[in-house]
Design a protein around this motif. Structure first.
Motif, PDB file in Angstrom:
ATOM      1  N   THR A 105      -7.571  13.286  -6.169  1.00  0.00           N
ATOM      2  CA  THR A 105      -7.226  11.877  -6.348  1.00  0.00           C
ATOM      3  C   THR A 105      -6.006  11.465  -5.522  1.00  0.00           C
ATOM      4  O   THR A 105      -5.621  10.293  -5.535  1.00  0.00           O
ATOM      5  N   GLY A 106      -5.444  12.418  -4.789  1.00  0.00           N
ATOM      6  CA  GLY A 106      -4.379  12.087  -3.841  1.00  0.00           C
ATOM      7  C   GLY A 106      -4.856  11.198  -2.718  1.00  0.00           C
ATOM      8  O   GLY A 106      -4.073  10.721  -1.895  1.00  0.00           O
ATOM      9  N   ILE A 107      -6.157  10.937  -2.696  1.00  0.00           N
ATOM     10  CA  ILE A 107      -6.719  10.027  -1.698  1.00  0.00           C
ATOM     11  C   ILE A 107      -6.320   8.571  -1.974  1.00  0.00           C
ATOM     12  O   ILE A 107      -6.403   7.710  -1.085  1.00  0.00           O
ATOM     13  N   ALA A 108      -5.886   8.288  -3.213  1.00  0.00           N
ATOM     14  CA  ALA A 108      -5.672   6.895  -3.638  1.00  0.00           C
ATOM     15  C   ALA A 108      -4.768   6.087  -2.698  1.00  0.00           C
ATOM     16  O   ALA A 108      -5.167   4.998  -2.251  1.00  0.00           O
ATOM     17  N   PRO A 109      -3.558   6.558  -2.368  1.00  0.00           N
ATOM     18  CA  PRO A 109      -2.709   5.702  -1.523  1.00  0.00           C
ATOM     19  C   PRO A 109      -3.306   5.470  -0.130  1.00  0.00           C
ATOM     20  O   PRO A 109      -3.080   4.418   0.472  1.00  0.00           O
ATOM     21  N   PHE A 110      -4.070   6.445   0.353  1.00  0.00           N
ATOM     22  CA  PHE A 110      -4.650   6.279   1.689  1.00  0.00           C
ATOM     23  C   PHE A 110      -5.801   5.272   1.671  1.00  0.00           C
ATOM     24  O   PHE A 110      -6.012   4.547   2.632  1.00  0.00           O
ATOM     25  N   ALA A 115       0.839  -1.202   0.000  1.00  0.00           N
ATOM     26  CA  ALA A 115       0.000   0.000   0.000  1.00  0.00           C
ATOM     27  C   ALA A 115       0.869   1.245   0.000  1.00  0.00           C
ATOM     28  O   ALA A 115       1.824   1.339   0.780  1.00  0.00           O
ATOM     29  N   GLY A 116       0.547   2.170  -0.885  1.00  0.00           N
ATOM     30  CA  GLY A 116       1.335   3.397  -1.046  1.00  0.00           C
ATOM     31  C   GLY A 116       2.168   3.381  -2.312  1.00  0.00           C
ATOM     32  O   GLY A 116       2.707   4.423  -2.692  1.00  0.00           O
ATOM     33  N   GLN A 117       2.249   2.222  -2.947  1.00  0.00           N
ATOM     34  CA  GLN A 117       3.053   2.156  -4.171  1.00  0.00           C
ATOM     35  C   GLN A 117       2.247   2.614  -5.392  1.00  0.00           C
ATOM     36  O   GLN A 117       1.041   2.845  -5.302  1.00  0.00           O
ATOM     37  N   MET A 118       2.936   2.726  -6.501  1.00  0.00           N
ATOM     38  CA  MET A 118       2.322   3.254  -7.716  1.00  0.00           C
ATOM     39  C   MET A 118       2.736   2.421  -8.920  1.00  0.00           C
ATOM     40  O   MET A 118       3.662   1.593  -8.828  1.00  0.00           O
ATOM     41  N   VAL A 119       2.043   2.650 -10.018  1.00  0.00           N
ATOM     42  CA  VAL A 119       2.394   1.955 -11.265  1.00  0.00           C
ATOM     43  C   VAL A 119       2.374   2.953 -12.420  1.00  0.00           C
ATOM     44  O   VAL A 119       1.658   3.960 -12.369  1.00  0.00           O
ATOM     45  N   LEU A 123      -1.707   3.354  -6.511  1.00  0.00           N
ATOM     46  CA  LEU A 123      -2.728   2.310  -6.428  1.00  0.00           C
ATOM     47  C   LEU A 123      -3.714   2.669  -5.323  1.00  0.00           C
ATOM     48  O   LEU A 123      -3.315   3.094  -4.235  1.00  0.00           O
ATOM     49  N   ALA A 124      -4.990   2.497  -5.627  1.00  0.00           N
ATOM     50  CA  ALA A 124      -6.044   2.810  -4.663  1.00  0.00           C
ATOM     51  C   ALA A 124      -6.658   1.552  -4.075  1.00  0.00           C
ATOM     52  O   ALA A 124      -7.497   1.629  -3.179  1.00  0.00           O
ATOM     53  N   SER A 125      -6.264   0.403  -4.560  1.00  0.00           N
ATOM     54  CA  SER A 125      -6.814  -0.867  -4.070  1.00  0.00           C
ATOM     55  C   SER A 125      -5.973  -1.369  -2.899  1.00  0.00           C
ATOM     56  O   SER A 125      -4.825  -0.963  -2.716  1.00  0.00           O
ATOM     57  N   GLY A 126      -6.570  -2.273  -2.140  1.00  0.00           N
ATOM     58  CA  GLY A 126      -5.848  -2.850  -1.012  1.00  0.00           C
ATOM     59  C   GLY A 126      -4.919  -3.960  -1.456  1.00  0.00           C
ATOM     60  O   GLY A 126      -5.074  -4.530  -2.548  1.00  0.00           O
ATOM     61  N   SER A 129       0.673  -2.280 -17.379  1.00  0.00           N
ATOM     62  CA  SER A 129       1.072  -1.740 -16.078  1.00  0.00           C
ATOM     63  C   SER A 129       2.530  -2.104 -15.813  1.00  0.00           C
ATOM     64  O   SER A 129       2.971  -3.213 -16.125  1.00  0.00           O
ATOM     65  N   SER A 130       3.249  -1.159 -15.231  1.00  0.00           N
ATOM     66  CA  SER A 130       4.605  -1.484 -14.781  1.00  0.00           C
ATOM     67  C   SER A 130       4.520  -2.289 -13.488  1.00  0.00           C
ATOM     68  O   SER A 130       3.448  -2.396 -12.879  1.00  0.00           O
ATOM     69  N   THR A 131       5.623  -2.827 -13.071  1.00  0.00           N
ATOM     70  CA  THR A 131       5.689  -3.448 -11.753  1.00  0.00           C
ATOM     71  C   THR A 131       5.505  -2.349 -10.704  1.00  0.00           C
ATOM     72  O   THR A 131       6.107  -1.279 -10.825  1.00  0.00           O
ATOM     73  N   PRO A 132       4.664  -2.579  -9.702  1.00  0.00           N
ATOM     74  CA  PRO A 132       4.480  -1.532  -8.681  1.00  0.00           C
ATOM     75  C   PRO A 132       5.800  -1.149  -8.025  1.00  0.00           C
ATOM     76  O   PRO A 132       6.657  -2.003  -7.776  1.00  0.00           O
ATOM     77  N   HIS A 133       5.962   0.144  -7.776  1.00  0.00           N
ATOM     78  CA  HIS A 133       7.185   0.609  -7.132  1.00  0.00           C
ATOM     79  C   HIS A 133       6.881   1.842  -6.294  1.00  0.00           C
ATOM     80  O   HIS A 133       5.756   2.340  -6.267  1.00  0.00           O
ATOM     81  N   GLY A 134       7.908   2.359  -5.627  1.00  0.00           N
ATOM     82  CA  GLY A 134       7.733   3.532  -4.776  1.00  0.00           C
ATOM     83  C   GLY A 134       7.785   3.148  -3.313  1.00  0.00           C
ATOM     84  O   GLY A 134       7.722   1.961  -2.955  1.00  0.00           O
ATOM     85  N   SER A 135       7.905   4.164  -2.473  1.00  0.00           N
ATOM     86  CA  SER A 135       8.074   3.882  -1.046  1.00  0.00           C
ATOM     87  C   SER A 135       7.295   4.862  -0.174  1.00  0.00           C
ATOM     88  O   SER A 135       7.770   5.279   0.869  1.00  0.00           O
ATOM     89  N   PHE A 136       6.125   5.222  -0.609  1.00  0.00           N
ATOM     90  CA  PHE A 136       5.257   6.080   0.203  1.00  0.00           C
ATOM     91  C   PHE A 136       4.485   5.156   1.154  1.00  0.00           C
ATOM     92  O   PHE A 136       3.288   4.937   1.001  1.00  0.00           O
ATOM     93  N   PHE A 137       5.202   4.620   2.101  1.00  0.00           N
ATOM     94  CA  PHE A 137       4.625   3.594   2.956  1.00  0.00           C
ATOM     95  C   PHE A 137       4.151   4.182   4.282  1.00  0.00           C
ATOM     96  O   PHE A 137       4.770   5.092   4.824  1.00  0.00           O
TER      97      PHE A 137
END
Lengths: 214, 339
Positions: A107-112, A31-35, A50-53, A86-94
């Motif tokens: 839409t910044g609500i997505a990671p939350f 959760a918190g990653q992006m594609v 990503l907005a899904s769990g 889709s790319s492989t999910p990445h990022g570190s907004f954990f």
């Protein structure tokens, strides 16, 4: 960049000109990653949180339709069964353990949403800013947070929302203890305004984690 | 426009394809101010071009001059497009620091441009205009893409502008006179390295990812170790250079621990580290390091085999120094917040 061929499961409007795109297969992510999403890998690609769990059966992103954009008009016309990449999910907004405020606009609500659906909502308060009442996507889900879910509406009023900008709310509201972290996700303007405001109110910049849109 | 774009437009206007090259010569070699001056194009052809296009030269609307000779120019490139460029004369060179975006999306904690949010991308023409319209254009020896905005967040326009500046049909500058800065948008950086021969500068500011994340939100998207891996894939043994920009903050990234880690992560990369004095911005929680520590930092890096220099601060009194460019006051009058 490694691209994964995905099938659109659902593409629906969740607010005027805001779409929720769900696709599979589920690629492992935190959760918190992006594609990166593309219609064709060699053409325009854009990053979406990503907005899904983590345990949902498919992956979801949300996006604003930009009529003059290169990608979102194409994405908005996709239907179930369409192919996207889709790319492989990445990022570190954990969301690290510990108490925190989650602060988002649009839409910044997505990671939350992803964090909440992944069981990471304990000790968290969510403050969502938007211009209109319809800007508060997934509000039915976030109501499970009780009074730890605050909507700040800058252009409309309603008894269920705080009337005013998110930054006004943050200016007026007592801040929690120094052990709290602050996670920001939204436009550059919101992230910078909010970060400056929190710092001016005594929050250490080291307690602020920002996710930017670009 | 690039040569291929000019040729396409010439064909669309009913002109022969080679007219594209003629137009390029008028625009980029002879620097004409009007289509009427393109006298090797037929009168009819010029009339069609005039109906469809304008040269689009926009001279700066304001200039501020520093006590050290640096000049900050304000350009109005179109509706709502206010950008600044800094002209920095020195003994044997003159550098222009150009902008690539109006505002910036990257939100770095130490940067004034980021405080105005993002308003617009510049086109290749609007980037080149900052050079073309500069009163001191003839004296320029170098151009750096280190003004407002993240250049590789506008990579297509930046690459087009570089093509215009470095092609034989264009300004015919050596790419070695041009440096493009980035905070490390990896896909665009790879694209830039593939398509251009210009130098690359990467904003580093901390060798530790956890610390860098607090200064630069981009670290949540593209991690430093991934950026360095991408840099190491490229062959830097020829004339092309990569450098790393490092603003030295007091008590934050100026310790021996940072020196050691910088040496470790840059091992194997033929590069230079540019140490930059921090120019405080309003409300910042950061502070610059002291001069003694700055010199120690530089000397230790050099002793350990990492070429390091301290960049001279220029134009600080007119807010033209590194990280200080901003048109927030102008844009905020005309824009509403997006939340």
């Amino acid at each position: 960049m490694i691209w994964h061929t995905c099938k659109v499961e659902c593409n629906r409007l969740i607010a005027p000109e805001v779409f929720e795109l769900t696709f599979s297969p589920l690629l492992p992510f935190k959760a918190g990653q992006m594609v990166h999403i593309a219609i064709e890998p060699k053409n325009t690609k854009r990053l979406y949180s990503l907005a899904s769990g983590e345990n949902d059966p498919a992956m979801t992103v949300i996006f604003d339709l930009r009529q003059s954009g290169q990608l979102t008009p194409l994405l908005s016309r996709l239907s179930a069964g369409s192919t996207i990449y889709s790319s492989t999910p990445h990022g570190s907004f954990f969301a690290k353990p510990g108490p925190a405020w989650w602060i988002a606009t649009g839409t910044g609500i997505a990671p939350f949403r992803s964090m909440l659906r992944s069981g990471l909502g304990e000790d968290k308060k969510l403050i969502h800013g938007g211009r209109f009442l319809e800007s508060f996507y997934y509000s039915e889900e976030f109501k499970s947070m009780g009074n730890q879910y605050v909507r700040c509406c800058s252009q409309q009023q309603h008894e269920s929302v705080y009337a005013g900008r998110l930054t006004k709310y943050l200016q007026e509201t007592p801040l929690p203890g120094k052990d709290y972290s602050y996670y920001l996700c939204g436009s550059a303007e919101m992230v910078v305004d909010t970060r400056d405001l929190l710092i001016s109110r005594g929050v250490s910049f080291e307690k602020i984690v920002s996710e930017i849109y670009f | 426009m690039t040569l291929s774009q000019l040729s396409d437009k010439a064909l669309e206007a009913g002109l022969p394809k080679f007219a594209g090259k003629q137009i390029a010569e008028w625009l980029y070699k002879k620097h004409v101010a009007s289509i009427d001056e393109m006298t090797n194009i037929s009168i009819k052809g010029r009339k069609i071009l005039q109906e469809r296009f304008e040269i689009g030269i926009k001279p700066p609307v304001k200039v501020q001059t520093s006590v050290d000779g640096t000049k900050k120019y304000l350009f109005v490139q179109g509706e709502m497009k206010f950008v600044e460029a800094a002209y920095i004369p020195d003994a044997d060179r003159a550098t222009l620091c150009v902008s690539s975006q109006v505002g910036c999306k990257m939100g770095c904690l130490f940067c004034m441009t980021g405080k105005q949010g993002f308003q617009a991308q510049l086109t290749a023409g609007e980037i080149v205009n900052q050079i073309r319209s500069l009163p001191e254009r003839q004296t320029l020896t170098n151009v750096v893409y280190m003004g407002m905005g993240e250049p590789l967040d506008n990579v297509d326009a930046v690459l087009q502008s570089l093509e215009i500046l470095t092609s034989e049909w264009g300004y015919a500058w050596s790419p070695k006179r041009i440096t493009v800065s980035t905070i490390g948008i990896i896909p665009a950086m790879r694209h830039f390295l593939e398509k251009s021969d210009c130098h690359l500068a990467i904003s580093l500011h901390s060798p530790f990812e956890d610390e860098r994340r607090k200064l630069m939100p981009i670290e949540n998207v593209y991690h430093l170790h991934q950026i360095l891996e991408a840099v190491k894939e490229y062959d830097w043994t020829h004339q092309r250079r990569v450098s790393f920009e490092y603003i030295v903050f007091g008590g934050l990234n100026d310790t021996p621990r940072h020196i050691n880690e910088l040496v470790r992560i840059l091992s194997g990369i033929r590069c230079r580290v540019n140490l930059i004095r921090f120019h405080p911005i309003p409300g910042t929680p950061l502070q610059g390091t002291d001069e003694q520590t700055l010199q120690y930092f530089k000397n230790r890096l050099n002793e350990k085999g990492v070429l390091a220099t301290v960049r001279a601060s220029r134009g600080q009194d007119i807010y033209a120094a590194c990280g200080l460019l901003s048109t927030k006051e102008i844009t905020s009058i005309q824009t509403n917040t997006d939340y």
